[in-house]
Design a protein around this motif. Structure first.
Motif, PDB file in Angstrom:
ATOM      1  N   ASP A  14     -61.570  28.450 -24.573  1.00 61.69           N
ATOM      2  CA  ASP A  14     -61.050  27.392 -23.704  1.00 61.69           C
ATOM      3  C   ASP A  14     -62.155  26.650 -22.957  1.00 61.69           C
ATOM      4  OD1 ASP A  14     -61.853  29.161 -21.741  1.00 61.69           O
ATOM      5  OD2 ASP A  14     -59.882  29.390 -20.825  1.00 61.69           O
TER       6      ASP A  14
ATOM      7  N   ARG B 264     -61.770  14.702 -16.160  1.00 60.54           N
ATOM      8  CA  ARG B 264     -62.553  15.558 -15.253  1.00 60.54           C
ATOM      9  C   ARG B 264     -63.329  14.710 -14.258  1.00 60.54           C
ATOM     10  NH1 ARG B 264     -63.235  18.052 -11.923  1.00 60.54           N
ATOM     11  NH2 ARG B 264     -64.444  19.942 -11.543  1.00 60.54           N
TER      12      ARG B 264
ATOM     13  N   ARG C 286     -62.412  23.245 -20.071  1.00 57.94           N
ATOM     14  CA  ARG C 286     -62.671  23.540 -18.663  1.00 57.94           C
ATOM     15  C   ARG C 286     -64.044  23.068 -18.207  1.00 57.94           C
ATOM     16  NH1 ARG C 286     -63.725  27.998 -16.971  1.00 57.94           N
ATOM     17  NH2 ARG C 286     -64.314  29.089 -18.885  1.00 57.94           N
ATOM     18  N   ILE C 287     -65.041  23.173 -19.095  1.00 66.66           N
ATOM     19  CA  ILE C 287     -66.440  22.992 -18.711  1.00 66.66           C
ATOM     20  C   ILE C 287     -66.945  21.647 -19.236  1.00 66.66           C
ATOM     21  CG2 ILE C 287     -68.742  23.992 -18.832  1.00 66.66           C
ATOM     22  CD1 ILE C 287     -67.356  26.667 -19.586  1.00 66.66           C
TER      23      ILE C 287
ATOM     24  N   ALA D 147     -67.076  23.621 -13.521  1.00 64.85           N
ATOM     25  CA  ALA D 147     -66.040  24.074 -14.435  1.00 64.85           C
ATOM     26  C   ALA D 147     -64.735  24.309 -13.685  1.00 64.85           C
ATOM     27  CB  ALA D 147     -66.485  25.353 -15.127  1.00 64.85           C
ATOM     28  N   LEU D 148     -63.649  24.128 -14.385  1.00 67.01           N
ATOM     29  CA  LEU D 148     -62.327  24.383 -13.832  1.00 67.01           C
ATOM     30  C   LEU D 148     -61.918  25.833 -14.085  1.00 67.01           C
ATOM     31  CD1 LEU D 148     -60.518  21.155 -15.082  1.00 67.01           C
ATOM     32  CD2 LEU D 148     -61.352  21.596 -12.767  1.00 67.01           C
ATOM     33  N   THR D 149     -61.061  26.337 -13.235  1.00 71.17           N
ATOM     34  CA  THR D 149     -60.530  27.684 -13.451  1.00 71.17           C
ATOM     35  C   THR D 149     -59.514  27.674 -14.588  1.00 71.17           C
ATOM     36  OG1 THR D 149     -60.811  28.190 -11.113  1.00 71.17           O
ATOM     37  CG2 THR D 149     -59.376  29.643 -12.371  1.00 71.17           C
ATOM     38  N   GLU D 150     -58.678  26.640 -14.602  1.00 73.53           N
ATOM     39  CA  GLU D 150     -57.653  26.496 -15.635  1.00 73.53           C
ATOM     40  C   GLU D 150     -57.999  25.298 -16.521  1.00 73.53           C
ATOM     41  OE1 GLU D 150     -55.181  28.524 -16.215  1.00 73.53           O
ATOM     42  OE2 GLU D 150     -55.752  29.825 -14.518  1.00 73.53           O
TER      43      GLU D 150
ATOM     44  N   GLN E 112     -62.915  14.762 -10.161  1.00 77.73           N
ATOM     45  CA  GLN E 112     -64.055  15.151  -9.337  1.00 77.73           C
ATOM     46  C   GLN E 112     -64.451  14.059  -8.353  1.00 77.73           C
ATOM     47  OE1 GLN E 112     -65.494  18.101  -9.280  1.00 77.73           O
ATOM     48  NE2 GLN E 112     -67.133  17.599  -7.832  1.00 77.73           N
TER      49      GLN E 112
END
Length: 571
Positions: free
Chosen positions: A278, A303, A282-283, A261-264, A307
């Motif tokens: 959100d 994403r 993100r996920i 997952a991303l923070t933002e 990655q």
């Protein structure tokens, strides 16, 4: 003193009444004979179409050439039997008229479909194997496909138009014999429209998408329906494939947790943010929660590239039921300590594997290996016609979603069910839908069942459409004992977000959560214990409301929901 004779006037009236009765009896007998004849001809159409389908499957071109004219004869006769003035007159008879109208309309629609579609398809079958489209193992021969696009275009358009007209036939109040006959013929037209539309789409899209001019890269997101998301389930596995010159090969595989997952968030949409927070932005596991798959596919592609550094040309989402369909055309597959067939794959992935592997991260890894095994079996299948038929069935069941990064391809995909866009209402079709998203945090939706009830009527003087979703848990005690507790619940509880959207431009009566493409959305957060049920209800008024021909859509589940019709409850 009377001589026993009736006055002339009374005798005349008697004769007139007698003649009218005789004419009426004749007319009734006339339409009954012609009606049963028309129903018989429609049944002959369905039988002949099944025979034609079999002949095309077997590449028996001579047999197909003989069957096609028979189909046209049956539809023409059905049309003739239901179009004379006496028949049309009976369409105005109260209570009974709709039966005559329904038979006439379906006969005319079937006739038009046959005239515009059967002949070109039979002609194509003489030159191309429509059941395999040149598929052999992991390769498709792309050379003949462009030649099929134009002939199939006319047939696909004709059948799509026929399907749209057939759906508009009002069967409310018709006799069961009539409703069954019309419904079966309508299903035949719908299946034909879906099949030919898919063939046309394949002929148009596959050459470019499978790398006829340059190599392509795709990510397949495999969804676990035991953790529901809008398009089927949490993306528990990802497989990167390449396509060049019609040959498909596997490049990389990852579990859902291998793409962290991303923070933002990558981006945000206000409506999705209201519904699901959100997380979908993100996920990766949650990205198929986004109701419009074009947005979901684009997110997954972004994403994946961030990655692994690989640009993605498209994203394909499938689910457990797609794997089940594929395994009907392949041998059993093995992964880790499990063996799965089409009959057992669902149980293995949703019950056996979670019980044997309690750790969620390890479950995702095993799920990824299962997805790789099924894809490998598909790419090595020696039954291409069976495999394509299985994939066609999965697509027809709304189990496959495709997004392309190439604009022209995406425009075509977005206009089809494969594109996964929210449906568009028009003068002929009104749509409503149910989106289910799991918030339990464990794969327990395999033990749940849904009942969706639609109701149409008037509330407080205003036309209304009402959708009720009843969600029932049957989580076994032994599974509940070791399950993770959802937020605000106990171990074994199911927590589910149930979003119900209404017609475009309508209003939500009693509360609005948000809007999606001008559609009002009512969402309820339901938590139920094993053995319990919860119900979410939404009532819509205004544009498109109270239309009994409204089409219902829903999140693909492991078990299709029970669909019921009921009286509206305005309380």
């Amino acid at each position: 003193m009377s001589d026993g004779r009736l006055p002339t006037r009374r005798r005349t009236v008697g004769w007139i009444v007698a003649v009218i009765v005789m004419l009426l009896l004749f007319a009734i007998g006339w339409v009954m004979v012609r009606g049963f004849g028309a129903l018989s001809e429609l049944q002959n159409v369905r039988h002949s179409v099944a025979q034609l389908h079999k002949a095309i499957d077997e590449r028996a071109v001579d047999r197909a050439d003989r069957i096609a004219p028979r189909i046209a004869q049956h539809t023409e006769l059905a049309g003739d039997l239901t179009s004379d003035p006496i028949w049309r007159g009976f369409e105005f008879v109260p209570w009974l008229g709709q039966n005559f109208t329904a038979i006439r309309e379906i006969a005319a629609i079937a006739g038009d479909a046959v005239d515009d579609a059967v002949t070109p398809i039979v002609a194509l079958a003489a030159d191309v194997d429509l059941t395999t489209l040149g598929l052999s193992g992991s390769r498709i021969d792309l050379v003949p496909l462009p030649k099929l696009a134009d002939p199939l275009s006319g047939a696909a358009s004709a059948l799509a138009a026929a399907d749209a007209r057939a759906r508009l036939i009002d069967l409310d109040g018709t006799l069961s014999l009539i409703a069954d006959a019309v419904g079966e013929t309508r299903s035949m037209i719908e299946d034909a429209a879906s099949t030919v539309g898919a063939l046309h789409g394949a002929a148009t899209l596959l050459p470019g998408m499978l790398g006829s001019s340059e190599p392509r890269t795709y990510v397949i997101a495999v969804q676990n329906n035991a953790e529901l998301r809008s398009h089927g389930g949490a993306a528990a596995a990802f497989i990167q494939v390449s396509a060049a010159g019609g040959t498909i090969s596997v490049v990389r595989a990852a579990s859902g947790l291998d793409v962290p997952a991303l923070t933002e968030p990558l981006e945000l949409d206000d409506a999705v943010l209201v519904l699901y927070g959100d997380g979908p932005w993100r996920i990766p596991r949650d990205m198929t929660s986004v109701p419009d798959f074009a947005a979901a596919g684009s997110l997954i592609a972004q994403r994946w590239q961030s990655q692994f550094g690989t640009a993605v040309d498209g994203v394909i989402a499938v689910d457990i039921d797609t794997m089940r369909h594929v395994l009907t055309a392949t041998d059993a597959v093995q992964f880790d300590a499990f063996t799965a067939t089409s009959d057992s794959i669902t149980t293995v992935l949703t019950n056996d594997m979670p019980q044997a592997i309690p750790d969620p991260a390890a479950q995702d890894i095993a799920f990824s290996r299962a997805a790789q095994a099924v894809l490998g079996a598909a790419l090595s299948s020696e039954e291409p016609s069976s495999l394509l038929a299985a994939l066609s069935d999965a697509a027809r069941d709304d189990r496959i979603r495709i997004w392309s990064a190439h604009e022209e391809e995406q425009d075509l995909l977005a206009a089809s069910s494969l594109g996964g866009a929210l449906p568009h209402d028009d003068d002929h079709d009104v749509h409503v839908g149910v989106l289910l998203n799991d918030r339990t945090g464990a794969p327990l939706d395999a033990y749940a069942a849904a009942t969706i009830t639609t109701a149409f009527g008037v509330c407080d003087g205003t036309p209304a459409t009402q959708i009720r979703v009843t969600w029932t848990s049957a989580v076994p005690e032994e599974v509940a004992a070791s399950a993770v507790a959802p937020e605000g619940g106990a171990p074994g509880d199911l927590r589910t977000l149930i979003a119900i959207y209404g017609p475009q431009g309508a209003s939500a009566r009693g509360g609005l959560t948000t809007t999606l493409d001008r559609r009002p959305v009512v969402q309820q957060d339901i938590t139920i214990a094993p053995g319990e049920s919860g119900t979410a209800t939404a009532t819509f008024t205004g544009a498109g409301s109270s239309d009994p021909l409204t089409r219902l859509h829903h999140t693909p589940m492991l078990e299709d929901p029970e669909i019921l019709r009921a009286d509206i409850d305005c309380g």
